[in-house]
Write an enzyme that holds these catalytic residues in place. Structure first.
Site, PDB file in Angstrom:
ATOM      1  CG  ASP A 135      -0.303  -0.158   2.505  1.00 23.61           C
ATOM      2  OD1 ASP A 135       0.937  -0.108   2.554  1.00 23.61           O
ATOM      3  OD2 ASP A 135      -1.015  -0.353   3.511  1.00 23.61           O
ATOM      4  CB  CYS A 189     -23.365  -2.121  -0.685  1.00 21.61           C
ATOM      5  SG  CYS A 189     -21.691  -2.078  -0.033  1.00 21.61           S
ATOM      6  CB  CYS A 192     -26.594  -2.594   3.466  1.00 17.24           C
ATOM      7  SG  CYS A 192     -25.646  -2.520   4.995  1.00 17.24           S
ATOM      8  CB  CYS A 195     -20.382   1.144   6.901  1.00 16.86           C
ATOM      9  SG  CYS A 195     -20.902   1.395   5.204  1.00 16.86           S
ATOM     10  CB  CYS A 199     -19.132   6.417  10.314  1.00 10.51           C
ATOM     11  SG  CYS A 199     -17.728   7.545  10.447  1.00 10.51           S
ATOM     12  CB  CYS A 219     -11.645   8.899   8.634  1.00 13.81           C
ATOM     13  SG  CYS A 219     -11.321   7.165   8.939  1.00 13.81           S
ATOM     14  CB  CYS A 246     -11.671   3.785  13.606  1.00 16.95           C
ATOM     15  SG  CYS A 246     -13.465   3.576  13.608  1.00 16.95           S
ATOM     16  CB  CYS A 249     -17.089   1.618   8.599  1.00 11.35           C
ATOM     17  SG  CYS A 249     -15.347   1.833   8.226  1.00 11.35           S
ATOM     18  CB  CYS A 253     -19.456  -4.732   6.959  1.00  8.61           C
ATOM     19  SG  CYS A 253     -19.834  -5.276   5.281  1.00  8.61           S
TER      20      CYS A 253
HETATM   21  S1  SF4 Z   1     -22.075  -2.142   6.021  1.00 14.06           S
HETATM   22 FE1  SF4 Z   1     -21.038  -3.337   4.427  1.00 14.06          FE
HETATM   23  S2  SF4 Z   1     -22.699  -4.042   3.081  1.00 14.06           S
HETATM   24 FE2  SF4 Z   1     -23.519  -2.390   4.337  1.00 14.06          FE
HETATM   25  S3  SF4 Z   1     -23.237  -0.568   3.053  1.00 14.06           S
HETATM   26 FE3  SF4 Z   1     -21.452  -0.700   4.406  1.00 14.06          FE
HETATM   27  S4  SF4 Z   1     -19.928  -1.785   3.226  1.00 14.06           S
HETATM   28 FE4  SF4 Z   1     -21.890  -2.135   2.207  1.00 14.06          FE
HETATM   29  S1  SF4 Z   2     -12.768   3.947  10.121  1.00 13.37           S
HETATM   30 FE1  SF4 Z   2     -14.188   4.655  11.756  1.00 13.37          FE
HETATM   31  S2  SF4 Z   2     -14.205   6.876  11.569  1.00 13.37           S
HETATM   32 FE2  SF4 Z   2     -13.305   6.077   9.653  1.00 13.37          FE
HETATM   33  S3  SF4 Z   2     -15.038   5.876   8.252  1.00 13.37           S
HETATM   34 FE3  SF4 Z   2     -14.852   3.893   9.286  1.00 13.37          FE
HETATM   35  S4  SF4 Z   2     -16.225   4.049  11.074  1.00 13.37           S
HETATM   36 FE4  SF4 Z   2     -15.886   6.113  10.311  1.00 13.37          FE
END
Ligand code: SF4
Ligand code: SF4
Length: 361
Positions: A135, A189, A192, A195, A199, A219, A246, A249, A253
């Site tokens: 990365d 997705c 849904c 996430c 957040c 974030c 973090c 999210c 899922c």
């Molecule tokens: S929680 Fe997972 S499945 Fe639902 S919108 Fe977010 S990334 Fe997509």
């Molecule tokens: S890592 Fe945490 S703060 Fe960043 S987008 Fe995902 S849930 Fe939000």
């Protein structure tokens, strides 16, 4: 003699033997996401991450800028999931470190495996040019991983594989070989938005074209790892007791409900990295920080950044027991640590004031 037509089937088998759970092939061409990436940078969503916005941003526009003879990109995914709890919100006032950082740093491990795979391909296909990337290379790696069939990009912007979830680290081998590319899977997705709503900082925002993106400036991963100086006060309350990264999210899922665990011993949680005690973290000297986190991804936050995060976590925990630790931190020679500790003490003062008000009736 008819030339053998290369496809990803052999590569997938060799990759699996080297511990990669996912493998596929994409063409080494510029992808449509490049234009979006440019707009993301221009909107300021990259925050202070210079490595995303400087001259390397242009290199991201075409993988042939990394390897001029590139024809294809072999995309690989290695699982790092471990059978350990989701983000702790149990009121224990412990700090929290992101799952990918519980074990050894992954860069050297993945780079070595990619090189082994490339050499195996050379043994089978003959000499060819290649370049391995993790990365740190300026490559839109999730976009190529999607095109290589490894998964789709979820609203949380992670690569998600239908059977294996999103706890993956990615790596690539740019090659001068012509290999039959794989096919991207559909986006699953659907409707849904777990996430998005989970957040804590509302960092997942609509792109305006039906897709979603991350405003890094909000974030917690960016704030706790990448941001080197003061964290904007408005962002602090929602950071909870996150010390490094973090996972919320990904934790929420549904595609991660049955995500398999990694068989990689290097990614097993090291002692003391799962929910570290905040008081203990606040007492770490620079040497102790190196001993505790040396060779793990946590090193990237550096001592001062980590201590800043510990101070903010203690402020968010709003526990009077942290005051004796915060007072000397507020006198730190490091202005960033001192300022974070002052902020945390102010949170404790606010609780004390409210308690007194309640007592006075
Ligand atoms: S929680 Fe997972 S499945 Fe639902 S919108 Fe977010 S990334 Fe997509
Ligand atoms: S890592 Fe945490 S703060 Fe960043 S987008 Fe995902 S849930 Fe939000």
């Amino acid at each position: 003699m008819q030339r053998r037509r290369l496809d990803s089937a052999d590569i997938r088998r060799w990759a699996a033997e080297l511990g990669f759970a996912l493998a596929g092939v994409a063409r080494a061409v510029s992808v449509p996401e490049t234009a979006w990436y440019q707009r993301w940078v221009e909107a300021g969503f990259a925050g202070e991450m210079k490595y995303l916005t400087d001259h390397r941003a242009a290199i991201r526009s075409d993988p042939r800028r990394l390897l001029p003879s590139a024809q294809t990109i072999v995309c690989l995914g290695i699982l790092y999931n471990t059978p350990a709890p989701l983000t702790l919100q149990d009121g224990a006032y412990r700090g929290w470190i992101s799952r990918y950082a519980w074990g050894d740093d992954y860069h050297d491990l993945i780079r070595a495996r990619l090189s082994q795979l490339a050499e195996r391909m050379r043994a089978a296909y003959g000499d060819f040019d290649y370049r391995v990337c993790v990365d740190t290379a300026p490559l839109l790696e999730r976009s190529y991983a999607r095109l290589a069939g490894l998964g789709w990009i979820g609203k949380n912007t992670c690569l998600i594989n239908q059977g294996q979830g999103s706890w993956f680290l990615l790596g690539e081998i740019l090659t001068s070989l012509e290999i039959q590319p794989d096919t991207p899977p559909p986006d699953r997705c659907g409707t849904c938005q777990r996430c998005v709503y989970s957040c804590p900082t509302q960092a997942i925002v609509p792109r305006g074209d039906g897709y979603w993106t991350i405003d890094s400036r909000r974030c917690i991963s960016y704030l706790t790892i990448e941001l080197r100086n003061e964290i904007p006060p408005a962002r602090r309350p929602a950071m909870g007791t996150h010390l490094f990264g973090c996972d919320i999210c990904q934790d929420v899922c549904p595609w991660n409900r049955r995500a398999p665990d990694s068989a990689e011993p290097a990614f097993a949680p090291r002692e003391g990295l799962l929910g570290p005690d905040l008081e203990e973290m606040a007492r770490l000297t620079p040497q102790e920080f190196r001993v505790r986190f040396g060779g793990t991804p946590v090193e990237r936050a550096r001592y001062r950044g980590f201590l800043r995060n510990v101070a903010i976590a203690m402020g968010n925990a709003r526990q009077e027991k942290f005051r004796p630790l915060l007072v000397p931190m507020a006198q730190s020679e490091d202005a960033v640590v001192a300022e974070a500790a002052h902020w945390a003490l102010a949170q404790l003062d606010a609780v004390r004031y409210l308690d007194q008000e309640e007592t006075n009736g």
